[in-house]
Design a protein around this motif. Structure first.
Motif, PDB file in Angstrom:
ATOM      1  N   MET A  11       0.849  -1.189   0.000  1.00  0.00           N
ATOM      2  CA  MET A  11       0.000   0.000   0.000  1.00  0.00           C
ATOM      3  C   MET A  11       0.883   1.237   0.000  1.00  0.00           C
ATOM      4  SD  MET A  11      -3.118   1.266   0.172  1.00  0.00           S
ATOM      5  CE  MET A  11      -4.082  -0.169   0.629  1.00  0.00           C
ATOM      6  N   LEU A  12       0.475   2.237  -0.764  1.00  0.00           N
ATOM      7  CA  LEU A  12       1.086   3.560  -0.687  1.00  0.00           C
ATOM      8  C   LEU A  12       0.398   4.319   0.439  1.00  0.00           C
ATOM      9  CD1 LEU A  12       2.913   5.853  -1.807  1.00  0.00           C
ATOM     10  CD2 LEU A  12       0.952   6.520  -3.222  1.00  0.00           C
ATOM     11  N   ILE A  13       1.190   4.812   1.373  1.00  0.00           N
ATOM     12  CA  ILE A  13       0.668   5.630   2.461  1.00  0.00           C
ATOM     13  C   ILE A  13       1.267   7.017   2.279  1.00  0.00           C
ATOM     14  CG2 ILE A  13       0.526   5.939   4.961  1.00  0.00           C
ATOM     15  CD1 ILE A  13       0.659   2.855   5.166  1.00  0.00           C
ATOM     16  N   ARG A  14       0.430   7.986   2.121  1.00  0.00           N
ATOM     17  CA  ARG A  14       0.857   9.346   1.771  1.00  0.00           C
ATOM     18  C   ARG A  14       1.319  10.131   2.997  1.00  0.00           C
ATOM     19  NH1 ARG A  14      -0.693  10.422  -3.550  1.00  0.00           N
ATOM     20  NH2 ARG A  14      -1.983   8.741  -4.406  1.00  0.00           N
ATOM     21  N   LYS A  15       2.381   9.612   3.592  1.00  0.00           N
ATOM     22  CA  LYS A  15       3.041  10.234   4.737  1.00  0.00           C
ATOM     23  C   LYS A  15       4.538   9.966   4.619  1.00  0.00           C
ATOM     24  CE  LYS A  15      -0.276  12.106   7.077  1.00  0.00           C
ATOM     25  NZ  LYS A  15      -0.311  13.523   7.352  1.00  0.00           N
ATOM     26  N   ILE A  67      16.078  -2.169  10.256  1.00  0.00           N
ATOM     27  CA  ILE A  67      16.858  -1.134   9.583  1.00  0.00           C
ATOM     28  C   ILE A  67      15.937   0.078   9.517  1.00  0.00           C
ATOM     29  CG2 ILE A  67      18.089  -0.418   7.497  1.00  0.00           C
ATOM     30  CD1 ILE A  67      18.471  -3.424   6.858  1.00  0.00           C
ATOM     31  N   PRO A  68      16.226   1.121  10.317  1.00  0.00           N
ATOM     32  CA  PRO A  68      15.312   2.252  10.395  1.00  0.00           C
ATOM     33  C   PRO A  68      14.890   2.790   9.025  1.00  0.00           C
ATOM     34  CG  PRO A  68      17.023   2.478  12.037  1.00  0.00           C
ATOM     35  CD  PRO A  68      17.399   1.301  11.169  1.00  0.00           C
ATOM     36  N   ASN A  69      13.585   2.979   8.903  1.00  0.00           N
ATOM     37  CA  ASN A  69      12.956   3.543   7.701  1.00  0.00           C
ATOM     38  C   ASN A  69      13.133   2.688   6.458  1.00  0.00           C
ATOM     39  OD1 ASN A  69      12.186   5.750   9.304  1.00  0.00           O
ATOM     40  ND2 ASN A  69      14.139   6.738   8.913  1.00  0.00           N
ATOM     41  N   GLN A  70      13.514   1.410   6.639  1.00  0.00           N
ATOM     42  CA  GLN A  70      13.686   0.514   5.496  1.00  0.00           C
ATOM     43  C   GLN A  70      13.052  -0.856   5.692  1.00  0.00           C
ATOM     44  OE1 GLN A  70      17.707   0.094   3.998  1.00  0.00           O
ATOM     45  NE2 GLN A  70      18.208   2.175   4.625  1.00  0.00           N
ATOM     46  N   LEU A  71      13.339  -1.504   6.831  1.00  0.00           N
ATOM     47  CA  LEU A  71      12.987  -2.917   6.951  1.00  0.00           C
ATOM     48  C   LEU A  71      12.798  -3.338   8.399  1.00  0.00           C
ATOM     49  CD1 LEU A  71      12.853  -5.767   5.499  1.00  0.00           C
ATOM     50  CD2 LEU A  71      15.303  -5.916   5.967  1.00  0.00           C
ATOM     51  N   ILE A  72      11.786  -4.194   8.609  1.00  0.00           N
ATOM     52  CA  ILE A  72      11.588  -4.896   9.876  1.00  0.00           C
ATOM     53  C   ILE A  72      11.399  -6.367   9.508  1.00  0.00           C
ATOM     54  CG2 ILE A  72      10.163  -5.151  11.944  1.00  0.00           C
ATOM     55  CD1 ILE A  72       9.055  -2.279  11.245  1.00  0.00           C
ATOM     56  N   LYS A  73      12.208  -7.256  10.091  1.00  0.00           N
ATOM     57  CA  LYS A  73      12.093  -8.696   9.835  1.00  0.00           C
ATOM     58  C   LYS A  73      11.678  -9.375  11.139  1.00  0.00           C
ATOM     59  CE  LYS A  73      15.167 -10.580   6.776  1.00  0.00           C
ATOM     60  NZ  LYS A  73      14.420 -10.765   5.583  1.00  0.00           N
ATOM     61  N   THR A  74      10.570 -10.103  11.092  1.00  0.00           N
ATOM     62  CA  THR A  74      10.042 -10.756  12.284  1.00  0.00           C
ATOM     63  C   THR A  74       9.697 -12.216  12.002  1.00  0.00           C
ATOM     64  OG1 THR A  74       7.728 -10.186  11.792  1.00  0.00           O
ATOM     65  CG2 THR A  74       9.008  -8.590  13.093  1.00  0.00           C
ATOM     66  N   GLU A  75       9.452 -12.945  13.087  1.00  0.00           N
ATOM     67  CA  GLU A  75       8.881 -14.290  13.035  1.00  0.00           C
ATOM     68  C   GLU A  75       7.771 -14.331  14.068  1.00  0.00           C
ATOM     69  OE1 GLU A  75      11.575 -17.733  13.198  1.00  0.00           O
ATOM     70  OE2 GLU A  75      13.189 -16.268  12.926  1.00  0.00           O
ATOM     71  N   TRP A  76       6.587 -14.795  13.676  1.00  0.00           N
ATOM     72  CA  TRP A  76       5.493 -14.918  14.619  1.00  0.00           C
ATOM     73  C   TRP A  76       4.366 -15.755  14.045  1.00  0.00           C
ATOM     74  CZ3 TRP A  76       0.713 -12.136  13.950  1.00  0.00           C
ATOM     75  CH2 TRP A  76       0.693 -11.208  12.913  1.00  0.00           C
ATOM     76  N   GLY A  77       3.402 -16.061  14.877  1.00  0.00           N
ATOM     77  CA  GLY A  77       2.248 -16.858  14.470  1.00  0.00           C
ATOM     78  C   GLY A  77       2.358 -18.284  14.959  1.00  0.00           C
ATOM     79  N   TYR A  85       8.532  -6.401   6.774  1.00  0.00           N
ATOM     80  CA  TYR A  85       7.874  -5.140   6.458  1.00  0.00           C
ATOM     81  C   TYR A  85       8.916  -4.270   5.768  1.00  0.00           C
ATOM     82  CZ  TYR A  85       5.117  -7.098  10.264  1.00  0.00           C
ATOM     83  OH  TYR A  85       4.389  -7.941  11.059  1.00  0.00           O
ATOM     84  N   GLU A  86       8.673  -3.929   4.526  1.00  0.00           N
ATOM     85  CA  GLU A  86       9.615  -3.120   3.749  1.00  0.00           C
ATOM     86  C   GLU A  86       9.010  -1.744   3.515  1.00  0.00           C
ATOM     87  OE1 GLU A  86      10.315  -5.299   0.156  1.00  0.00           O
ATOM     88  OE2 GLU A  86      11.193  -7.007   1.220  1.00  0.00           O
ATOM     89  N   PHE A  87       9.847  -0.719   3.623  1.00  0.00           N
ATOM     90  CA  PHE A  87       9.403   0.662   3.479  1.00  0.00           C
ATOM     91  C   PHE A  87      10.236   1.325   2.386  1.00  0.00           C
ATOM     92  CE2 PHE A  87       8.791  -0.920   7.692  1.00  0.00           C
ATOM     93  CZ  PHE A  87       7.521  -0.509   8.046  1.00  0.00           C
ATOM     94  N   LYS A  92       5.213  10.474  -3.573  1.00  0.00           N
ATOM     95  CA  LYS A  92       3.903  10.753  -2.977  1.00  0.00           C
ATOM     96  C   LYS A  92       3.771  10.265  -1.539  1.00  0.00           C
ATOM     97  CE  LYS A  92       1.498  10.647  -7.373  1.00  0.00           C
ATOM     98  NZ  LYS A  92       0.424  10.022  -8.146  1.00  0.00           N
ATOM     99  N   GLY A  93       4.813   9.639  -0.993  1.00  0.00           N
ATOM    100  CA  GLY A  93       4.711   9.129   0.370  1.00  0.00           C
ATOM    101  C   GLY A  93       5.610   7.928   0.575  1.00  0.00           C
ATOM    102  N   THR A  94       5.064   6.898   1.209  1.00  0.00           N
ATOM    103  CA  THR A  94       5.824   5.692   1.536  1.00  0.00           C
ATOM    104  C   THR A  94       5.088   4.473   1.024  1.00  0.00           C
ATOM    105  OG1 THR A  94       6.610   6.777   3.550  1.00  0.00           O
ATOM    106  CG2 THR A  94       6.847   4.383   3.439  1.00  0.00           C
ATOM    107  N   PHE A  95       5.804   3.628   0.303  1.00  0.00           N
ATOM    108  CA  PHE A  95       5.239   2.373  -0.178  1.00  0.00           C
ATOM    109  C   PHE A  95       5.633   1.286   0.813  1.00  0.00           C
ATOM    110  CE2 PHE A  95       5.020  -1.276  -3.203  1.00  0.00           C
ATOM    111  CZ  PHE A  95       3.687  -1.127  -3.558  1.00  0.00           C
ATOM    112  N   VAL A  96       4.639   0.630   1.396  1.00  0.00           N
ATOM    113  CA  VAL A  96       4.874  -0.427   2.383  1.00  0.00           C
ATOM    114  C   VAL A  96       4.534  -1.764   1.745  1.00  0.00           C
ATOM    115  CG1 VAL A  96       4.308  -1.318   4.670  1.00  0.00           C
ATOM    116  CG2 VAL A  96       4.214   1.149   4.236  1.00  0.00           C
ATOM    117  N   VAL A  97       5.454  -2.722   1.883  1.00  0.00           N
ATOM    118  CA  VAL A  97       5.225  -4.080   1.408  1.00  0.00           C
ATOM    119  C   VAL A  97       5.384  -5.009   2.605  1.00  0.00           C
ATOM    120  CG1 VAL A  97       5.986  -5.916  -0.146  1.00  0.00           C
ATOM    121  CG2 VAL A  97       6.138  -3.523  -0.882  1.00  0.00           C
ATOM    122  N   ILE A  98       4.367  -5.824   2.862  1.00  0.00           N
ATOM    123  CA  ILE A  98       4.442  -6.843   3.900  1.00  0.00           C
ATOM    124  C   ILE A  98       4.514  -8.191   3.209  1.00  0.00           C
ATOM    125  CG2 ILE A  98       3.330  -7.902   5.899  1.00  0.00           C
ATOM    126  CD1 ILE A  98       1.894  -5.238   6.392  1.00  0.00           C
TER     127      ILE A  98
END
Length: 148
Positions: A11-15, A67-77, A85-87, A92-98
């Motif tokens: 999703m593109l988040i316009r922030k 990695i601030p403002n770039q990546l969060i790698k987790t394991e859960w569930g 989570y990639e940023f 126009k903002g920030t594109f987030v890919v999960i």
């Protein structure tokens, strides 16, 4: 392990990227659009517990990398899967890919898991977008499976 199957929601988040990244690592913000409680901020090497009080569900989240403002790698569930989570900064903002991967299910169980992950992470991104861009708490997670 079924390493060839992965789920991706985006999703593109316009922030600004700093604001969007903070929304995912800081539970004071994340609880406005996703889970209802957390034991802490996402930091590499740390395990936190997320809770969805309306469903009586908790999950331990192991944070493998930040990695601030770039990546969060987790394991859960349950069973545990990898969720990244990639940023990406955009004009126009920030594109987030999960991305979710590392599924162990097979056949119909795998199809159900892929469907649930796709819908769930899309809902999270929709809620985040509404909250960050417009200050609206849509209560999407709580309303996804309302009590009778």
């Amino acid at each position: 392990m079924n390493s060839t199957v992965y789920v991706e929601a985006q999703m593109l988040i316009r922030k600004p990227i700093e604001d969007v990244f903070e929304a995912f690592v800081n539970p004071e913000i994340t609880t406005q659009f996703w889970f209802t409680k957390s034991t802490g901020i996402l930091e590499a090497g740390k395990t936190v517990t997320w809770e969805w009080e309306m469903y009586g569900v908790k999950s331990d989240v192991k944070v493998n990398e930040v990695i601030p403002n770039q990546l969060i790698k987790t394991e859960w569930g349950n069973p545990s899967t990898h969720v990244d989570y990639e940023f990406r900064k955009m004009e126009k903002g920030t594109f987030v890919v999960i991305k979710s991967y590392g599924f162990t299910q097979k056949g119909e169980d795998l199809l159900k898991t892929v469907n649930d992950n796709t819908g769930g992470f899309t809902t999270v991104l929709d809620g985040c977008k509404a909250y960050l861009e417009h200050g609206i708490k849509l209560n999407l997670i709580g309303d996804k499976f309302p009590q009778k």
